[in-house]
Scaffold this motif. Structure first.
Motif, mmCIF file in Angstrom:
data_model
loop_
_atom_site.group_PDB
_atom_site.id
_atom_site.type_symbol
_atom_site.label_atom_id
_atom_site.label_comp_id
_atom_site.label_asym_id
_atom_site.label_seq_id
_atom_site.Cartn_x
_atom_site.Cartn_y
_atom_site.Cartn_z
ATOM 1 N N ILE A 84 31.324 24.626 21.015
ATOM 2 C CA ILE A 84 31.851 23.328 20.452
ATOM 3 C C ILE A 84 32.155 23.001 19.113
ATOM 4 O O ILE A 84 31.231 23.790 18.281
ATOM 5 C CB ILE A 84 30.573 22.256 20.685
ATOM 6 C CG1 ILE A 84 30.679 22.151 22.466
ATOM 7 C CG2 ILE A 84 31.196 20.736 20.452
ATOM 8 C CD1 ILE A 84 29.305 21.199 23.140
ATOM 9 N N PRO A 85 33.171 22.741 18.322
ATOM 10 C CA PRO A 85 33.442 22.584 17.280
ATOM 11 C C PRO A 85 32.436 21.640 16.379
ATOM 12 O O PRO A 85 32.237 20.636 17.089
ATOM 13 C CB PRO A 85 34.841 22.358 17.009
ATOM 14 C CG PRO A 85 35.201 21.827 18.239
ATOM 15 C CD PRO A 85 34.300 22.272 19.369
ATOM 16 N N CYS A 86 32.242 21.786 15.608
ATOM 17 C CA CYS A 86 31.333 21.138 14.522
ATOM 18 C C CYS A 86 31.314 20.993 12.916
ATOM 19 O O CYS A 86 31.564 22.416 12.594
ATOM 20 C CB CYS A 86 29.846 21.023 15.040
ATOM 21 S SG CYS A 86 29.047 22.621 14.822
ATOM 22 N N ASP A 87 31.153 20.216 12.307
ATOM 23 C CA ASP A 87 30.961 20.162 10.643
ATOM 24 C C ASP A 87 29.517 20.476 10.333
ATOM 25 O O ASP A 87 29.312 21.024 9.228
ATOM 26 C CB ASP A 87 31.722 19.017 9.898
ATOM 27 C CG ASP A 87 32.961 18.706 10.381
ATOM 28 O OD1 ASP A 87 33.855 19.767 10.106
ATOM 29 O OD2 ASP A 87 33.422 17.588 10.746
ATOM 30 N N PHE A 88 28.653 19.847 11.137
ATOM 31 C CA PHE A 88 27.334 19.743 11.273
ATOM 32 C C PHE A 88 26.586 20.467 12.306
ATOM 33 O O PHE A 88 27.060 19.763 13.323
ATOM 34 C CB PHE A 88 26.823 18.544 10.714
ATOM 35 C CG PHE A 88 27.241 17.879 9.368
ATOM 36 C CD1 PHE A 88 28.672 17.457 9.087
ATOM 37 C CD2 PHE A 88 26.267 17.767 8.312
ATOM 38 C CE1 PHE A 88 28.916 16.906 7.756
ATOM 39 C CE2 PHE A 88 26.748 17.158 6.988
ATOM 40 C CZ PHE A 88 28.024 16.883 7.034
ATOM 41 N N LEU A 89 25.576 21.020 12.356
ATOM 42 C CA LEU A 89 24.809 21.406 13.482
ATOM 43 C C LEU A 89 23.495 21.326 13.263
ATOM 44 O O LEU A 89 22.789 21.799 12.094
ATOM 45 C CB LEU A 89 24.871 22.817 13.895
ATOM 46 C CG LEU A 89 23.778 23.242 14.984
ATOM 47 C CD1 LEU A 89 24.076 22.372 16.337
ATOM 48 C CD2 LEU A 89 24.070 24.625 15.158
ATOM 49 N N ALA A 90 22.804 19.938 13.753
ATOM 50 C CA ALA A 90 21.435 19.636 13.657
ATOM 51 C C ALA A 90 20.514 20.125 14.705
ATOM 52 O O ALA A 90 20.738 19.882 15.995
ATOM 53 C CB ALA A 90 21.134 18.136 13.562
ATOM 54 N N SER A 91 19.584 21.096 14.339
ATOM 55 C CA SER A 91 18.986 21.722 15.619
ATOM 56 C C SER A 91 17.152 21.835 14.958
ATOM 57 O O SER A 91 17.015 22.421 13.878
ATOM 58 C CB SER A 91 19.251 23.091 15.739
ATOM 59 O OG SER A 91 18.581 23.612 16.551
ATOM 60 N N SER A 92 16.497 21.212 15.733
ATOM 61 C CA SER A 92 15.156 21.492 15.638
ATOM 62 C C SER A 92 14.228 21.347 16.927
ATOM 63 O O SER A 92 15.030 20.717 17.779
ATOM 64 C CB SER A 92 14.360 20.825 14.656
ATOM 65 O OG SER A 92 14.384 19.536 14.983
ATOM 66 N N PHE A 93 13.125 21.855 17.252
ATOM 67 C CA PHE A 93 12.359 21.846 18.340
ATOM 68 C C PHE A 93 11.115 21.018 18.436
ATOM 69 O O PHE A 93 10.182 21.838 19.037
ATOM 70 C CB PHE A 93 12.374 23.122 19.003
ATOM 71 C CG PHE A 93 13.570 23.988 18.999
ATOM 72 C CD1 PHE A 93 14.159 23.952 20.355
ATOM 73 C CD2 PHE A 93 14.428 24.447 17.902
ATOM 74 C CE1 PHE A 93 15.599 24.571 20.453
ATOM 75 C CE2 PHE A 93 15.562 24.844 18.345
ATOM 76 C CZ PHE A 93 16.241 24.997 19.358
ATOM 77 N N GLY A 94 11.268 19.739 17.866
ATOM 78 C CA GLY A 94 10.174 19.004 17.934
ATOM 79 C C GLY A 94 9.290 19.277 16.657
ATOM 80 O O GLY A 94 9.771 19.685 15.604
ATOM 81 N N LEU A 95 8.381 18.362 16.643
ATOM 82 C CA LEU A 95 7.345 18.150 15.331
ATOM 83 C C LEU A 95 6.120 19.088 15.376
ATOM 84 O O LEU A 95 5.598 19.060 16.583
ATOM 85 C CB LEU A 95 7.164 16.783 14.687
ATOM 86 C CG LEU A 95 8.570 15.996 14.794
ATOM 87 C CD1 LEU A 95 8.148 14.452 14.378
ATOM 88 C CD2 LEU A 95 9.241 16.446 13.605
#
Lengths: 83, 421
Positions: free
Chosen positions: B236-247
């Motif tokens: 998937i194309p993107c300008d921003f990729l936000a990724s994290s797996f919880g706190l």
């Protein structure tokens, strides 16, 4: 009329809305790459809250400042990609 | 060196810290709140381009009336004696005489490495939200949010409202688990309502369950992301990729002070007291549960510090209701092993020192890995790679040493923390 702040980023004078962080101002102007890693890779912020230190820039001659924690001030001089 | 004498010092100016400070100060103690940021509110109440959350404004007004002092841009170096802590603000070190400390150090996102995660434009989920609140312009940008936990849809909805195009939302947990989490929300009507609102805002956005980011690609910045799942991969194309797996709970200062911690966070008793006399803890640092439980825990800690144990007890019932939500949260987003297998030999794991997985995967312990590779020894002091390696390798976080954050040498030379022990 929102108040604004004028500062210098890598020699360019820019005006941003008050309460803008230095990290956001740099990203809006030049994109997300803010520093160069020890292996000379471009890096940008990931945590946005002072944890990762990937947004480090030089502010008013002080190196290694976390730009996500600092708000733009009038006359501030910011230099990116220092390390 | 400057000295200050107080009844109580609160570390962290988020909801738990403010509630603790207000309750302690309204009970007659002289209270200061210390925070690394230049503004109060912490992460969840982070000011949005200068505008504070209305709930934050209410607590801040109470704090003001009660005479709570705010020490901004400050880091705790350590506790010299049971009645003294040491703090650095800018280049200026100072000591605070205080019998009691309340830790409200919050949580941080769990970041996991995958190929391309070091490309500029790849951020955390809360990380992107924080940057946007600081003025980052995302209008018209293509965004993918991939990770785990309630923050994923919440941030997706906020970014969409602000004019971003959300190309995909990916959650690594199974749909069935999320559904059962949703059903548990029925006991918390306000949270249920919030969840329904999110669903409405995100109508039309492609949602992928049992799906995780396996690669980010681009020349100088992220340009696209490969999502993997049971049904194969999709790019998937993107300008921003936000990724994290919880706190995860931030327990570093607590461990530096000698407090016991477990898998959830700092261990506290019913009065929010740790096993170190005079040290209390409240909010996310004692276990991830959200703003509502943080406020109650903070209030209990503030009252307990001031000796108002009976008043604190009146809040126990509300606290246990809120803690039930935290418990529901915990099991629902358990991390699948596949997510940890995205890392490749050439993937940089320690972003500060550029240490790759190939140099880490066969190490036996944190200690030997550190000695041989400098992993976790850069400016972030393992805050990012440490939590990732605990999951990738099964290591336990080593006991942190002062200073927890890099501080100028000038500030350290007069510090009691540098003296030999």
């Amino acid at each position: 009329m929102p108040r604004t702040v004028t500062l210098t980023i890598d020699g360019a004078s820019i005006t941003v809305a008050e309460n803008t962080t230095v990290a956001a101002a740099v990203w809006n102007l030049n994109g997300p790459d803010m520093r160069v890693s020890v292996e000379r890779q471009s890096r940008g912020p990931i945590c946005g809250m002072g944890i990762c230190h990937e947004c480090r820039v030089t502010i008013d001659g002080r190196r290694h400042q976390r730009s996500c924690l600092i708000h733009c001030q009038p006359g501030m001089e910011v230099a990116t990609r220092h390390g | 060196m400057d000295e200050l004498s107080l009844g109580c010092v609160v570390v962290g100016a988020g909801p738990a810290g403010l509630a603790a400070a207000v309750n302690a100060a309204e009970s007659g103690l002289r209270v200061a709140v210390i925070d690394e940021n230049d503004r109060t509110g912490g992460q969840i109440w982070r000011s949005n381009r200068g505008a504070l959350h209305p709930n934050a404004v209410r607590w801040l007004e109470r704090a003001d009336r009660a005479g709570v002092r705010f020490i901004a841009e400050a880091t705790v170096l350590g506790r010299n004696r049971s009645d003294e802590i040491e703090v650095v603000s800018g280049d200026r070190p100072f000591r605070i005489k205080t019998e009691s400390v309340i830790l409200a150090t919050g949580g941080r996102e769990l970041f996991l490495p995958f190929p391309g995660w070091t490309l500029p434009g790849v951020t955390g989920v809360g990380g992107l939200q924080a940057l946007v609140k600081g003025g980052l312009d995302i209008r018209g940008k293509d965004i993918v949010i991939a990770g785990s936990g309630p923050l994923v849809p919440a941030v997706a909805a906020e970014l969409k409202r602000r004019g971003a195009t959300v190309n995909a939302v990916a959650e690594q947990a199974d749909f069935v688990r999320i559904l059962s989490f949703g059903l548990k929300l029925a006991r918390h009507p306000r949270k249920m309502f919030q969840a329904l609102q999110l669903g409405f805002t995100l109508r039309g956005v492609p949602k992928h369950f049992s799906c995780w980011p396996s690669r980010a690609e681009g020349t100088d910045r992220v340009e696209r992301v490969v999502l993997s799942g049971k049904r194969g991969t999709v790019t998937i194309p993107c300008d921003f990729l936000a990724s994290s797996f919880g706190l995860i709970a931030d327990t570093r200062l607590a461990r530096l002070l000698g407090c016991s911690v477990d898998d959830r966070g700092i261990v506290v008793d019913e009065d929010q007291m740790t096993d170190v006399p005079g040290v209390y803890a409240a909010g996310e640092c004692t276990g991830i549960g959200g703003v509502d439980v943080a406020l109650v825990e903070g209030s209990v800690a503030g009252l307990a510090v001031a000796g108002r144990v009976d008043d604190a007890r009146r809040l126990f019932r509300r606290r246990s209701v809120e803690q039930r939500f935290a418990a529901a949260l915990e099991g629902s987003f358990a991390l699948r092993r596949d997510v940890l297998q995205a890392v490749e030999d050439s993937t940089v794991v320690c972003r500060c020192e550029d240490v790759r997985w190939a140099d880490l995967k066969d190490r036996e312990s944190w200690r030997s890995a550190k000695l041989l590779t400098r992993v976790g020894m850069g400016p972030c002091q393992g805050r990012v790679c440490g939590a990732a390696l605990c999951r990738l390798k099964g290591w336990t976080d080593p006991t942190p040493r002062p200073p927890l954050q890099p501080v100028p040498l000038a500030a350290l030379t007069s510090s009691g923390q540098l003296q030999p022990r």
